[in-house]
Write a protein that holds these residues in place. Structure first.
Motif, short mmCIF file in Angstrom:
data_model
loop_
_atom_site.label_atom_id
_atom_site.label_comp_id
_atom_site.label_asym_id
_atom_site.label_seq_id
_atom_site.Cartn_x
_atom_site.Cartn_y
_atom_site.Cartn_z
N VAL A 91 6.09 -9.82 10.31
CA VAL A 91 6.92 -10.69 9.47
C VAL A 91 7.45 -11.87 10.27
N ALA A 92 7.32 -11.81 11.60
CA ALA A 92 7.79 -12.91 12.45
C ALA A 92 7.04 -12.91 13.76
N ALA A 93 7.01 -14.08 14.41
CA ALA A 93 6.30 -14.21 15.69
C ALA A 93 7.07 -15.18 16.58
N ALA A 94 6.80 -15.12 17.89
CA ALA A 94 7.43 -16.06 18.83
C ALA A 94 6.43 -16.44 19.90
N VAL A 95 6.52 -17.68 20.37
CA VAL A 95 5.60 -18.16 21.40
C VAL A 95 6.35 -18.36 22.72
N PHE A 96 5.65 -18.15 23.83
CA PHE A 96 6.28 -18.20 25.17
C PHE A 96 5.39 -18.97 26.15
N THR A 97 5.97 -19.25 27.31
CA THR A 97 5.24 -20.02 28.32
C THR A 97 4.10 -19.23 28.97
N SER A 98 4.14 -17.90 28.91
CA SER A 98 3.06 -17.08 29.48
C SER A 98 3.18 -15.68 28.89
N GLY A 99 2.14 -14.87 29.11
CA GLY A 99 2.23 -13.47 28.68
C GLY A 99 3.39 -12.79 29.39
N MET A 100 3.55 -13.08 30.68
CA MET A 100 4.63 -12.44 31.44
C MET A 100 6.00 -12.87 30.91
N SER A 101 6.12 -14.13 30.49
CA SER A 101 7.45 -14.52 29.99
C SER A 101 7.70 -13.91 28.61
N ALA A 102 6.64 -13.65 27.84
CA ALA A 102 6.83 -12.93 26.57
C ALA A 102 7.33 -11.51 26.86
N ILE A 103 6.68 -10.85 27.81
CA ILE A 103 7.02 -9.46 28.14
C ILE A 103 8.42 -9.37 28.74
N THR A 104 8.72 -10.27 29.68
CA THR A 104 10.02 -10.17 30.36
C THR A 104 11.17 -10.59 29.43
N THR A 105 10.95 -11.62 28.62
CA THR A 105 12.01 -12.04 27.69
C THR A 105 12.30 -10.92 26.70
N LEU A 106 11.24 -10.26 26.24
CA LEU A 106 11.41 -9.15 25.30
C LEU A 106 12.16 -7.99 25.96
N LEU A 107 11.71 -7.59 27.15
CA LEU A 107 12.35 -6.44 27.80
C LEU A 107 13.79 -6.74 28.19
N LEU A 108 14.06 -7.98 28.60
CA LEU A 108 15.45 -8.33 28.95
C LEU A 108 16.34 -8.35 27.70
N THR A 109 15.74 -8.56 26.54
CA THR A 109 16.52 -8.51 25.29
C THR A 109 16.84 -7.06 24.91
N LEU A 110 15.87 -6.17 25.14
CA LEU A 110 16.01 -4.81 24.61
C LEU A 110 16.67 -3.83 25.59
N ALA A 111 16.43 -4.01 26.90
CA ALA A 111 16.96 -3.04 27.87
C ALA A 111 18.37 -3.46 28.30
N ARG A 112 19.15 -2.46 28.73
CA ARG A 112 20.52 -2.70 29.22
C ARG A 112 20.69 -1.93 30.52
N PRO A 113 21.59 -2.38 31.41
CA PRO A 113 21.83 -1.58 32.62
C PRO A 113 22.14 -0.13 32.23
N GLY A 114 21.49 0.80 32.90
CA GLY A 114 21.70 2.22 32.60
C GLY A 114 20.68 2.78 31.62
N SER A 115 19.89 1.89 31.00
CA SER A 115 18.92 2.40 30.01
C SER A 115 17.57 2.69 30.66
N VAL A 116 16.68 3.31 29.85
CA VAL A 116 15.37 3.74 30.35
C VAL A 116 14.27 3.08 29.51
N VAL A 117 13.20 2.65 30.20
CA VAL A 117 11.98 2.19 29.53
C VAL A 117 10.91 3.23 29.84
#
Ligand SMILES: Cc1ncc(COP(=O)(O)O)c(C=O)c1O
Length: 412
Positions: A91-117
């Motif tokens: 239903v939605a999409a986002a574009v980034f400067t690289s695959g790595m910036s897509a992955i890191t921007t996403l993970l930095l949005t979802l993870a919090r200090p103390g959490s687990v991936v």
């Protein structure tokens, strides 16, 4: 309501995401190399900022408009709309400067200090580095899970679980993960909240694999690969069936500055129009090459979805509509044989990356996967004799002749 819609993604990837009436009736999107956008009034500027910064919710159907190109711009919006229609279930999409910036921007949005991936190995080397070396510095624990280990890992980590991260087929062995099975484990273990399941869909998506229809929440892409398709852009993307999650990621993107600039977004949209053509042709080429060369005496094993057996074959048929154009060959004779093969190639270029119109070959163990731990290399099957091929759109018999003579050279 238009009775012809929705179009098949093959059609919408050519035609959607762009309204000629907004651009002097041009039939293809123009480039908007603009960094800032004018407001109709000071009140509108103030209101747009409140919404963009998340201080005020947008009203249903309300469009904040454009503010500044680090937040959004027309070419990003047009590509995102096109990708969203190409990805089934999005239903939605986002574009980034690289695959790595897509992955890191996403993970930095979802993870919090103390959490687990929780993540399943193997994953792309750059992702692996971010998970194992950078996230722990922010007190986020990245825990690898192997096939069959989900139940146990979820029981152990469910309280602090922020994200489940998968890559299928995985780079470079094309190991496939049963997405429905992992989703069922995660939903069963954490019934009280929705833990986002993310899949790196770079190898087969959006043409041959639609993870959002299999219980997954987010797809991430190195758009540098098939989406860009010509080895001339560096970019990344994400798609999701959760619009609110994409809005949150875009807010992080605005502060990290990881949105791709107008020219790159325009290049990506241009490539979308040929995505199906390219990926279908590339997959056909790869299939023919595998058939022609799998019995070569130096080839010990072929990693390719149609060559998989048992559980892996079942997953392929359940989840994918074609095998794609990534092939890894396990050569007898280890690294020396692999290097002889690579050095003998004439038409294939010896390069990392993949998904472009030209065929490429590389030795993952000493290049893209060289940073992986010994254990991950072993578990992931990244051996010394492994040669990874990305098959392009060339005439397949020319590719076959080149690869055959290189495999002959590998015999020593
Ligand atoms: C599967 C996969 N995911 C992510 C990436 C990272 O993408 P980028 O190089 O565009 O940052 C790559 C790069 O090779 C990849 O192969």
């Amino acid at each position: 309501m238009d009775p012809l819609r929705p179009f098949h993604p093959e059609t919408s990837s050519v035609s959607e995401g762009f309204d000629p009436r907004l651009s002097v009736m041009a039939v293809r999107p123009p480039i908007f190399p603009v960094s800032t956008f004018a407001f109709a009034s000071a009140e509108q500027a103030a209101h747009s900022f409140e919404i963009a910064l998340g201080k005020l919710p947008a009203l249903p159907g309300e469009d904040v408009g454009l503010i500044y190109a680090r937040l959004n711009h027309p070419n990003a919006e047009m590509f995102e709309a096109a990708l969203c229609t190409a990805e089934q279930g999005a239903v939605a999409a986002a574009v980034f400067t690289s695959g790595m910036s897509a992955i890191t921007t996403l993970l930095l949005t979802l993870a919090r200090p103390g959490s687990v991936v929780l993540y399943q190995r193997p994953v792309y080397g750059g992702t692996d580095h971010f998970l194992r070396h950078i996230l722990p510095e922010w007190n986020v624990e990245a825990v690898p899970v192997v096939d069959g280990g989900w139940q146990q890992a979820l029981e152990r980590h469910r309280e602090r679980l922020a994200v489940v991260y998968l890559e299928t087929p995985a780079n470079p062995t094309l190991h496939m993960i049963d997405l429905r099975a992992v989703a069922a484990h995660v939903r069963g273990a954490v019934p009280d909240r929705r833990v986002p399941i993310v899949v790196d869909n770079t190898f087969l998506g959006p043409v041959f694999q639609s993870p959002l229809l299999h219980g997954v929440d987010v797809c991430v892409y190195s758009a540098t690969k098939f989406l860009g398709g010509h080895s001339d852009v560096l970019a990344g993307a994400m798609t999701s069936r959760d619009a609110e999650l994409v809005t949150r990621v875009k807010q992080t993107r605005a502060f990290l500055g990881t949105i791709s600039e107008p020219f790159t977004a325009w290049m990506l949209q241009r490539s979308m129009a040929t995505l199906w053509l390219r990926m279908v042709k590339q997959s056909k080429n790869a299939r023919r090459l595998v058939e022609a060369l799998k019995a070569h005496p130096v080839v010990e094993r072929v990693h390719y979805p149609t060559e998989s057996e048992g559980e892996q074959a079942r997953i392929f048929h359940q989840q994918c509509t074609a095998p794609g154009s990534m092939v890894s060959l396990e050569l007898r004779g280890g690294r020396p044989a692999a290097f002889r093969c690579l050095n003998a190639l004439k038409l294939f270029k010896l390069a990392v990356s993949l998904g472009g119109v030209e065929s490429l070959a590389c030795h993952p163990r000493t290049t893209t996967a060289s940073e992986m731990s010994e254990e991950d290399l072993r578990v992931g099957g990244v051996t010394e004799g492994l040669v990874r091929l990305s098959i392009g759109v060339e005439y397949w018999r020319d590719l076959c002749a080149d690869l055959r003579q290189a495999l002959d050279a590998a015999l020593g």
